[in-house]
Design a protein around this motif. Structure first.
Motif, PDB file in Angstrom:
ATOM      1  N   MET A   1       0.825  -1.193   0.000  1.00 30.55           N
ATOM      2  CA  MET A   1       0.000   0.000   0.000  1.00 30.55           C
ATOM      3  C   MET A   1       0.867   1.253   0.000  1.00 30.55           C
ATOM      4  N   LYS A   2       0.501   2.235  -0.797  1.00 33.26           N
ATOM      5  CA  LYS A   2       1.317   3.438  -0.920  1.00 33.26           C
ATOM      6  C   LYS A   2       1.142   4.331   0.306  1.00 33.26           C
ATOM      7  N   SER A   3       2.304   4.817   0.806  1.00 29.92           N
ATOM      8  CA  SER A   3       2.277   5.697   1.973  1.00 29.92           C
ATOM      9  C   SER A   3       2.244   7.150   1.529  1.00 29.92           C
ATOM     10  N   ASN A   4       1.462   7.966   2.224  1.00 26.18           N
ATOM     11  CA  ASN A   4       1.374   9.384   1.888  1.00 26.18           C
ATOM     12  C   ASN A   4       1.970  10.278   2.975  1.00 26.18           C
ATOM     13  N   ARG A   5       2.643   9.651   3.937  1.00 24.62           N
ATOM     14  CA  ARG A   5       3.192  10.454   5.038  1.00 24.62           C
ATOM     15  C   ARG A   5       4.257  11.417   4.502  1.00 24.62           C
ATOM     16  N   ARG A   6       4.200  12.668   4.948  1.00 29.59           N
ATOM     17  CA  ARG A   6       5.100  13.702   4.453  1.00 29.59           C
ATOM     18  C   ARG A   6       6.516  13.484   5.010  1.00 29.59           C
ATOM     19  N   ILE A   7       7.496  13.627   4.138  1.00 32.35           N
ATOM     20  CA  ILE A   7       8.892  13.410   4.529  1.00 32.35           C
ATOM     21  C   ILE A   7       9.648  14.722   4.381  1.00 32.35           C
ATOM     22  N   THR A   8      10.334  15.139   5.451  1.00 32.84           N
ATOM     23  CA  THR A   8      10.983  16.455   5.445  1.00 32.84           C
ATOM     24  C   THR A   8      12.511  16.381   5.512  1.00 32.84           C
ATOM     25  N   LEU A   9      13.062  15.298   6.013  1.00 33.70           N
ATOM     26  CA  LEU A   9      14.522  15.252   6.212  1.00 33.70           C
ATOM     27  C   LEU A   9      15.271  15.252   4.886  1.00 33.70           C
ATOM     28  N   ASN A  10      16.391  15.980   4.858  1.00 36.42           N
ATOM     29  CA  ASN A  10      17.263  16.051   3.696  1.00 36.42           C
ATOM     30  C   ASN A  10      18.421  15.048   3.885  1.00 36.42           C
ATOM     31  N   ARG A  11      18.705  14.275   2.874  1.00 36.13           N
ATOM     32  CA  ARG A  11      19.674  13.179   3.033  1.00 36.13           C
ATOM     33  C   ARG A  11      21.065  13.680   3.417  1.00 36.13           C
ATOM     34  N   ARG A  12      21.489  14.778   2.840  1.00 33.59           N
ATOM     35  CA  ARG A  12      22.836  15.296   3.133  1.00 33.59           C
ATOM     36  C   ARG A  12      22.930  15.788   4.578  1.00 33.59           C
ATOM     37  N   ARG A 109      13.147   5.504  -3.298  1.00 32.70           N
ATOM     38  CA  ARG A 109      13.409   5.626  -4.739  1.00 32.70           C
ATOM     39  C   ARG A 109      14.717   4.931  -5.108  1.00 32.70           C
ATOM     40  N   TYR A 110      14.800   4.507  -6.376  1.00 35.65           N
ATOM     41  CA  TYR A 110      16.088   4.136  -6.964  1.00 35.65           C
ATOM     42  C   TYR A 110      16.681   5.423  -7.531  1.00 35.65           C
ATOM     43  N   GLY A 111      17.553   6.073  -6.752  1.00 33.88           N
ATOM     44  CA  GLY A 111      17.993   7.424  -7.064  1.00 33.88           C
ATOM     45  C   GLY A 111      18.907   7.529  -8.270  1.00 33.88           C
ATOM     46  N   GLU A 112      19.671   6.490  -8.553  1.00 39.54           N
ATOM     47  CA  GLU A 112      20.679   6.584  -9.606  1.00 39.54           C
ATOM     48  C   GLU A 112      20.128   6.214 -10.977  1.00 39.54           C
ATOM     49  N   THR A 113      18.909   5.739 -11.020  1.00 39.57           N
ATOM     50  CA  THR A 113      18.415   5.186 -12.282  1.00 39.57           C
ATOM     51  C   THR A 113      17.173   5.904 -12.786  1.00 39.57           C
ATOM     52  N   GLY A 114      16.843   7.044 -12.185  1.00 36.06           N
ATOM     53  CA  GLY A 114      15.688   7.798 -12.652  1.00 36.06           C
ATOM     54  C   GLY A 114      14.586   7.945 -11.632  1.00 36.06           C
ATOM     55  N   MET A 115      14.954   7.725 -10.346  1.00 35.26           N
ATOM     56  CA  MET A 115      14.015   7.956  -9.235  1.00 35.26           C
ATOM     57  C   MET A 115      12.743   7.096  -9.315  1.00 35.26           C
ATOM     58  N   GLN A 116      12.887   5.901  -9.825  1.00 36.56           N
ATOM     59  CA  GLN A 116      11.743   4.983  -9.794  1.00 36.56           C
ATOM     60  C   GLN A 116      11.450   4.592  -8.339  1.00 36.56           C
ATOM     61  N   GLU A 117      10.199   4.358  -8.030  1.00 35.19           N
ATOM     62  CA  GLU A 117       9.825   4.013  -6.654  1.00 35.19           C
ATOM     63  C   GLU A 117      10.335   2.626  -6.258  1.00 35.19           C
ATOM     64  N   THR A 118      10.683   2.496  -4.953  1.00 35.63           N
ATOM     65  CA  THR A 118      11.009   1.168  -4.412  1.00 35.63           C
ATOM     66  C   THR A 118       9.834   0.663  -3.563  1.00 35.63           C
ATOM     67  N   HIS A 119       9.978  -0.534  -3.064  1.00 33.95           N
ATOM     68  CA  HIS A 119       8.932  -1.127  -2.215  1.00 33.95           C
ATOM     69  C   HIS A 119       8.702  -0.353  -0.919  1.00 33.95           C
ATOM     70  N   THR A 120       9.729   0.403  -0.460  1.00 35.81           N
ATOM     71  CA  THR A 120       9.586   1.004   0.876  1.00 35.81           C
ATOM     72  C   THR A 120       8.525   2.110   0.904  1.00 35.81           C
ATOM     73  N   GLY A 121       8.150   2.637  -0.268  1.00 31.75           N
ATOM     74  CA  GLY A 121       7.043   3.586  -0.315  1.00 31.75           C
ATOM     75  C   GLY A 121       5.706   2.902  -0.493  1.00 31.75           C
ATOM     76  N   HIS A 122       5.739   1.576  -0.501  1.00 29.22           N
ATOM     77  CA  HIS A 122       4.522   0.801  -0.741  1.00 29.22           C
ATOM     78  C   HIS A 122       4.298  -0.225   0.370  1.00 29.22           C
ATOM     79  N   GLY A 123       4.603   0.195   1.586  1.00 28.53           N
ATOM     80  CA  GLY A 123       4.254  -0.627   2.745  1.00 28.53           C
ATOM     81  C   GLY A 123       5.331  -1.555   3.244  1.00 28.53           C
ATOM     82  N   VAL A 124       6.443  -1.666   2.524  1.00 29.56           N
ATOM     83  CA  VAL A 124       7.509  -2.552   3.009  1.00 29.56           C
ATOM     84  C   VAL A 124       8.327  -1.810   4.064  1.00 29.56           C
ATOM     85  N   ASP A 125       8.370  -2.383   5.261  1.00 30.72           N
ATOM     86  CA  ASP A 125       8.966  -1.754   6.431  1.00 30.72           C
ATOM     87  C   ASP A 125      10.291  -2.448   6.745  1.00 30.72           C
TER      88      ASP A 125
END
Lengths: 199, 179
Positions: A1-12, A109-125
């Motif tokens: 299931m897709k999560s809609n929780r807002r994410i604010t932290l910057n990776r750097r 996301r898969y950041g290096e390949t075009g920001m495709q979504e990964t499972h972690t935005g779809h309920g995988v914890d």
């Protein structure tokens, strides 16, 4: 299931926070954005940068943790890289190294390949999976306060420790560290082993 | 009931174990194989060896790199079918020019009954060589100790991946006709 929780932290910000007081900890970074994040936080001979071998960061760190039981070993890797090596969570849970912590910089996301979504935005914890594998301490962090609370676990709590940090997808400048694999391993081994590195 | 063609399995396992100790191996990782059963249990019983049970063989390739980065020599034990699981991770060994010692018990090559073992068994050496691994194939139990030692030396002294394929003639194959 897709999560809609807002994410604010910057990776750097997260990675430079984690590495600010790194002491003599040894850092293994996974392909690929976390390798650039660690470089952006400041190149260091105690960093082992993986530019390949997707899925292998955590296991590289386990071999290192067993060889260097008195040193703290911290993995910085991405959610895609961790998902490719999920079995290693089971292996590390069973091996139960006290000195190993894994920190996933999770932009869903898969950041290096075009920001495709990964499972972690779809309920995988991932933290729940690490807990299921027997990790001693696991948490998912969504806030600045959360990351401040998690950093001592990365460095001090008996492991294995697993922290998943949810970060946003803001663009960050490309910062590339050493690229030559032999140079990376030679420098790292010399930092860890001294003259014995060249036996 | 299935019986095994009786080969002196425990004898070669004991010899290989001693050879690994002579080569200063400190860590052992493995995905179990019937052919390695005696060697695995001997390693598990040794108080000085650090053993790691894996879920898949590529984990052991990465583990071997980490062990060596931390100053320890290791060996990775697997069956020939596991070689296919290692291929991309072997690129890390090659690019960092790091040692890797693999002991691979063969299936699908000599008297094999299970047709599903043939594709990977027949491709094991080629797959390893294509991935940059130096491959030694042993079909005589008497050659095994020397070959494992030589492979360990080229791995750790010349910083290269080396695999010893332990032939099905040495390990023994299941003879399914025997009741």
């Amino acid at each position: 299931m897709k999560s809609n929780r807002r994410i604010t932290l910057n990776r750097r910000d997260v990675v430079s926070n984690i590495l600010r007081d790194r002491g003599d900890a040894l850092i293994v970074t996974g392909l690929g954005s976390t390798t650039w994040d660690a470089a952006a936080a400041g190149d260091h001979p105690n960093n082992f940068y993986l530019w390949g071998g997707m899925g292998g960061a955590a296991m590289t760190a386990l071999g290192l943790a067993r060889a260097q039981p008195k040193r703290r070993i911290i993995v910085l890797t991405g959610d895609g890289e961790m998902l490719m090596g999920l079995g290693s969570l089971a292996t590390i849970g069973a091996a139960a190294p006290l000195n190993l912590a894994i920190c996933v910089i999770d932009n869903q996301r898969y950041g290096e390949t075009g920001m495709q979504e990964t499972h972690t935005g779809h309920g995988v914890d991932l933290a729940a999976m690490a807990a299921g594998a027997g990790f001693a301490e696991t948490q998912t962090v969504w806030s600045k306060q959360g990351i401040e609370g998690a950093i001592p676990h990365l460095y001090e709590t008996d492991g294995p420790v697993f922290v998943d940090v949810k970060v946003n997808t803001d663009r960050v400048p490309m910062v590339l560290p050493l690229r030559d694999g032999t140079a990376i391993r030679g420098r790292f081994r010399e930092a860890v082993l001294g003259a014995r590195a060249f036996d | 009931m299935v019986t095994k063609n009786k080969k002196p399995v425990s004898k070669w396992s004991a010899q290989v174990f001693k050879t690994l100790k002579d080569a200063d191996i400190a860590q052992v990782s493995y995905v179990p194989d019937a052919g390695h059963a005696d060697l695995i249990s001997t390693c598990l019983a040794d108080d000085h060896l650090k053993t790691t049970r894996l879920t898949t063989e590529e984990e052991g390739v990465a583990l071997a790199l980490g062990a060596w980065l931390g100053g320890e020599r290791s060996v990775l034990l697997m069956q020939s079918s596991g070689v296919g699981n290692c291929i991309n991770m072997l690129s890390v060994i090659q690019e960092t020019r790091s040692p890797l010692l693999m002991l691979v018990t063969m299936r699908g090559e000599w008297g094999e009954f299970n047709p599903w073992q043939i594709p990977m068994g027949q491709g094991t050496a080629k797959a390893l060589e294509d991935a940059g691994v130096i491959v030694y194939h042993v079909d005589e139990a008497g050659d095994l100790t020397e070959t494992v030692y030589a492979a360990s030396q080229i791995a750790f002294n010349a910083y290269r991946p080396a695999a010893v394929l332990i032939g099905q003639r040495v390990v023994g194959f299941k003879d399914w006709r025997k009741k």
